[in-house]
Scaffold this active site. Structure first.
Site, PDB file in Angstrom:
ATOM      1  N   LYS A  31      27.460  92.117 -46.565  1.00  0.00           N
ATOM      2  CA  LYS A  31      26.176  92.791 -46.722  1.00  0.00           C
ATOM      3  C   LYS A  31      26.299  94.310 -46.866  1.00  0.00           C
ATOM      4  CE  LYS A  31      23.118  90.896 -47.320  1.00  0.00           C
ATOM      5  NZ  LYS A  31      22.270  89.878 -48.033  1.00  0.00           N
ATOM      6  N   SER A  46      29.136  80.609 -42.008  1.00  0.00           N
ATOM      7  CA  SER A  46      28.734  80.452 -43.419  1.00  0.00           C
ATOM      8  C   SER A  46      29.959  80.360 -44.327  1.00  0.00           C
ATOM      9  CB  SER A  46      27.803  81.589 -43.869  1.00  0.00           C
ATOM     10  OG  SER A  46      28.489  82.808 -43.939  1.00  0.00           O
TER      11      SER A  46
HETATM   12  N1  PMP Z   1      26.674  84.514 -44.726  1.00  0.00           N
HETATM   13  C1  PMP Z   1      26.284  85.393 -43.794  1.00  0.00           C
HETATM   14  C2  PMP Z   1      26.954  85.364 -42.460  1.00  0.00           C
HETATM   15  C3  PMP Z   1      25.249  86.296 -44.086  1.00  0.00           C
HETATM   16  O1  PMP Z   1      24.847  87.164 -43.135  1.00  0.00           O
HETATM   17  C4  PMP Z   1      24.640  86.260 -45.359  1.00  0.00           C
HETATM   18  C5  PMP Z   1      23.509  87.186 -45.655  1.00  0.00           C
HETATM   19  N2  PMP Z   1      22.253  86.733 -45.189  1.00  0.00           N
HETATM   20  C6  PMP Z   1      25.074  85.325 -46.295  1.00  0.00           C
HETATM   21  C7  PMP Z   1      26.110  84.469 -45.943  1.00  0.00           C
HETATM   22  C8  PMP Z   1      24.451  85.162 -47.658  1.00  0.00           C
HETATM   23  O2  PMP Z   1      24.565  86.262 -48.486  1.00  0.00           O
HETATM   24  P1  PMP Z   1      23.395  86.612 -49.535  1.00  0.00           P
HETATM   25  O3  PMP Z   1      22.270  87.217 -48.740  1.00  0.00           O
HETATM   26  O4  PMP Z   1      23.997  87.576 -50.475  1.00  0.00           O
HETATM   27  O5  PMP Z   1      22.959  85.337 -50.182  1.00  0.00           O
END
Ligand code: PMP
Length: 298
Positions: A42, A259
């Site tokens: 991010k 994630s």
């Molecule tokens: N994984 C984590 C741990 C995140 O904090 C985020 C951001 N919300 C994402 C994946 C997904 O990224 P994006 O917002 O670019 O889709």
């Protein structure tokens, strides 16, 4: 300058976690986003969004930056705002973990906690209410609707993947939160080579434990999300994603967040069905941000 250290993260080839599942002729690579100075993917979007706000002329003296976040964007904003001399307020679900809240306070972020049962959508609604009430006080960055979010990945993540694979990438697999990572990177990769297959991954149910990710069908859908960009969309199960997250630490030496487990689950789904190919995925943050969560790391 600190912000100049954002991006250019390592791309590493995975090995042991693929054994017996993915043909040896198929390469799977992962981009390690905790190498960014704020510790997650991010940083890219937050810097793009804040830079855009600085250049827009909308950020008048005395105004505070405002957004909602489940954690990583807030931390990235906090780091960048501190280094650029801005003040920032963040709406955050109250059940965000201890590490995250402490890091936000350390950066001097004003945190407004929202109903944990409403998740990231509750934080979005609170931010919208605040800016509606005090439009002169806050500049609402709105990462879910802000084109500077996906553009960060169009301008950096996509070109880095193309460069670091020597243009050999055949498949791009990425999990969806705001969708900025997937949107921006996919748009760029398809410009380099329209044959590159772009696969999005989201939680397979509304009640999931995949922090940072959104189940689009049941959530407030980000304005920047365009489902038609994905050649395939996969639903990652929470338990299988957690299991892969743990295996990445033990078998590859990669201590990742949950994630990343979901992203790898998607990458393996894609890779196992190929005879040959170069599959690239992205691991958004480090496992160190989740160590206090007993169900992840008993
Ligand atoms: N994984 C984590 C741990 C995140 O904090 C985020 C951001 N919300 C994402 C994946 C997904 O990224 P994006 O917002 O670019 O889709």
């Amino acid at each position: 300058m600190l912000v100049q250290r954002i991006g250019n993260t390592p791309l590493v080839r995975l090995c042991h976690v693929l054994d017996g599942v993915v043909p040896a002729s198929v390469e799977v690579w992962a981009k390690l986003e905790w190498f960014n100075p704020g510790g997650s993917v991010k940083d890219r979007a937050a810097w793009s969004i804040i830079r855009d706000a600085e250049q827009s002329g909308h950020l008048r003296p005395g105004m505070r930056l405002l957004d909602s976040s489940s954690g990583n964007t807030g931390i990235a904003y906090g780091m960048i705002a501190a280094s650029r001399g801005h003040r920032i307020t963040l709406c955050l679900p109250a059940n965000a973990n201890r590490e995250r809240k402490k890091i936000l306070r350390a950066y001097g972020v004003e945190v407004i906690e929202t109903d944990p049962l409403e998740g990231s959508d509750g934080a979005i609604r609170k931010a919208r209410a605040l800016v509606a009430e005090h439009p002169d006080q806050y500049l609402y960055l709105d990462q879910y609707s802000n084109d500077a979010n996906w553009r960060a990945h169009y301008e950096t993540t996509g070109p880095e993947i193309w460069r670091d694979t020597g243009g050999r990438v055949t498949h791009w697999v990425s999990a969806l939160g705001t969708s900025g990572t997937f949107m921006g990177t996919s748009r760029r990769l398809k410009e380099y080579d329209p044959r590159i297959t772009c696969v999005s991954v989201q939680p397979d149910s509304p009640f999931h434990g995949l922090e940072g990710l959104k189940h689009m069908e049941s959530a407030i859908v980000p304005r920047i999300y365009d489902a038609t960009l994905a050649d395939r969309d996969l639903g990652a199960p929470t338990e299988a994603s957690i299991a892969l997250m743990r295996r990445l630490a033990r078998e590859e030496g990669l201590l990742v967040g949950v994630s990343a487990g979901a992203a790898l689950w998607g990458a393996i789904e894609v890779a196992r069905a190929l005879d040959e190919g170069v599959v690239v995925t992205l691991f958004p943050d480090s496992g160190e941000r989740y160590l206090s969560e007993e169900h992840l790391w008993p």
